[in-house]
Design an enzyme around this catalytic site. Structure first.
Site, PDB file in Angstrom:
ATOM      1  N   GLU A 228      83.995  30.370  43.457  1.00  0.00           N
ATOM      2  CA  GLU A 228      84.403  29.990  42.098  1.00  0.00           C
ATOM      3  C   GLU A 228      85.155  31.168  41.507  1.00  0.00           C
ATOM      4  O   GLU A 228      84.549  32.170  41.123  1.00  0.00           O
ATOM      5  CB  GLU A 228      83.169  29.622  41.255  1.00  0.00           C
ATOM      6  CG  GLU A 228      82.408  28.407  41.757  1.00  0.00           C
ATOM      7  CD  GLU A 228      83.227  27.127  41.705  1.00  0.00           C
ATOM      8  OE1 GLU A 228      84.256  27.091  40.991  1.00  0.00           O
ATOM      9  OE2 GLU A 228      82.850  26.159  42.380  1.00  0.00           O
TER      10      GLU A 228
ATOM     11  N   CYS B  68      86.279  32.143  32.606  1.00  0.00           N
ATOM     12  CA  CYS B  68      87.229  31.786  33.662  1.00  0.00           C
ATOM     13  C   CYS B  68      87.992  30.510  33.345  1.00  0.00           C
ATOM     14  O   CYS B  68      89.092  30.302  33.866  1.00  0.00           O
ATOM     15  CB  CYS B  68      86.501  31.650  35.001  1.00  0.00           C
ATOM     16  SG  CYS B  68      85.168  30.433  34.994  1.00  0.00           S
TER      17      CYS B  68
END
Length: 464
Positions: A220, A254
């Site tokens: 990720e 993010c």
């Protein structure tokens, strides 16, 4: 690291920990559904018990309020736990699929099975959420787990280690604290699954470490997430949603919009509304709706991206307090420093465009991002955005909020990551879906056996 943390673990101790977890997994202790539910319920109860300590720790690391910690860290943990506890009995059952005529009489199904010993490497920006949600996925799938939290927020690392290491069998679930040496020692071991959240640069290192063991990896990562305001965008509500999504956690997210492409006809209005929303929220650490940059190194990196000649609003910095005020930059080009890498801080760059083709070319000049956002109600614009622009997940007329729906898988694509999780997707992320064909014994066709003829081949083709 926190100077009060326990003495760093040695590589030999890590080897022994992995060995013991593998033996425990092979004993089948983690397989029963009741065991999984019992451990998940215990985890949920421990989070409740340690809740005040969790709030205090993250406040020391970031200056993060209880409200924002609840919203972005604790509530998502409880949601994931409740979904897992409620659905694990259904998820572990064999899944029937249709069987083709060539394999009749028979039946086909998929059997989920745990992968084994897993390693979760968490990220620093949402240390509870991005460390413990993957751990929940590993637990519900029936694995043993080693968690390596980020060492940058030292207090949150310490409290997670306390919560888990004082209450779970280390052969089942264990936190290993430390920095690069400990992470390197962990990556030298053979795991059955590695789940990493962080930067693409470190993601490559993790992937390389996993390759010799052919270990299943989920990465990720991140990227330059675009937000595109089309000519028909609902500016007021769109900017309101954009500003919240950009400055939550001071942009250290993010999924946050990294830059904004605005049609030239609405650029001035969008900029004015951005300033209006920032002023309305009065972002500050004192108001508990803003947080510090995690450390001096990241502060220096983000602050260096601010071009005073292109600041439309904000731009103030305080290195001693590690605070960068919400900053809007305009007249930005793709050649500016702020466009060279993911910002990961409270700076939003605004670029002007005239045609969708021009805007799309800018987006596609970067690596595939983790997220993409479009503000438009035009059917053709939405269709083009979804079909022509690659990204991991996204939203139309909002930003970031797709992560709050556990029915949607979360993950990147290309440089922004591989694999997906959340809800049932977390269970699948930490499982192997084993395909099974089960045949009856009362009949067997001769079609597949030697002595083939053109007629036999025509039948095989027809039945396949």
């Amino acid at each position: 690291m926190n100077p009060e943390a326990e003495v760093a673990i040695t590589e030999q101790e890590i080897q022994e920990l992995v060995k013991n977890q593998r033996q425990y997994f092979r004993s089948n202790a983690t397989l029963p559904v009741e065991f999984r539910i019992e451990q998940l319920e215990k985890f949920r109860d421990l989070i409740h018990r340690y809740e005040d300590e969790l709030y205090a720790a993250i406040d020391k690391d970031f200056g993060k309020s209880k409200y924002h910690t609840q919203l972005t860290e604790i509530f998502p943990l409880f949601e994931e736990l409740e979904i897992a506890i409620k659905n694990v009995r259904k998820w572990v059952k064999p899944r029937k699929v249709s069987t083709n005529l060539l394999n009749q009489p028979g039946k086909s199904y998929i059997v989920p099975e745990p992968l084994g010993v897993t390693l979760v490497i968490g990220a620093w920006n949402f240390p509870y959420n991005l460390s413990l949600v993957p751990v929940i996925g590993s637990m519900v799938a029936g694995n043993t787990t080693i968690l390596k939290p980020s060492e940058l927020p030292a207090e949150t690392s310490r409290v997670m280690a306390k919560l888990i290491n004082e209450n779970f069998d280390p052969n089942y679930l264990r936190v290993v604290e430390g920095a690069i040496p400990e992470t390197t020692a962990l990556l030298n071991q053979r795991f059955d699954k590695i789940f990493f959240t962080g930067s693409p640069q470190v993601g490559r290192i993790v992937n390389q470490a996993a390759a010799p063991h052919l270990t299943n990896v989920t990465l990720e990562l991140g990227g330059k997430n675009p937000a595109l305001f089309a000519e028909d965008a609902a500016v007021d509500v769109g900017v309101k949603r954009l500003i919240w999504s950009k400055f939550v956690n001071s942009g250290q997210l993010c999924l946050a919009p990294d830059y904004v492409l605005v049609h030239k006809s609405i650029k001035d209005r969008v900029l004015e509304r951005m300033v209006h929303e920032i002023k309305k929220h009065n972002y500050s650490v004192e108001n508990k709706n803003f947080v510090r940059i995690i450390n001096a190194r990241n502060f220096d990196r983000v602050a260096a991206l601010i071009d005073p000649d292109k600041v439309y609003y904000g731009g103030e910095t305080n290195r001693e307090e590690r605070i960068i005020q919400p900053t809007v930059m305009h007249n930005v080009s793709v050649d500016d420093a702020v466009m060279q890498d993911e910002v990961f801080g409270p700076i939003i760059a605004v670029l002007e465009y005239e045609t969708l083709d021009e805007a799309f070319e800018i987006i596609k000049s970067f690596e595939k991002p983790l997220a993409g956002y479009l503000f438009s109600n035009d059917k053709t614009t939405k269709q083009r955005f979804l079909s022509e622009i690659p990204f991991g997940s996204g939203a139309i007329n909002d930003a970031v909020m797709q992560i709050t729906n556990s029915n949607l898988p979360f993950g990147g694509v290309g440089n922004s990551g591989m694999g997906r999780y959340h809800g049932e997707y977390s269970f699948e992320c930490f499982s192997h879906l084993k395909s099974i064909l089960e045949k009856a014994n009362f009949f067997e066709s001769d079609l597949k056996y030697y002595g083939h003829s053109d007629t036999q081949m025509k039948w095989i083709r027809a039945l396949s």
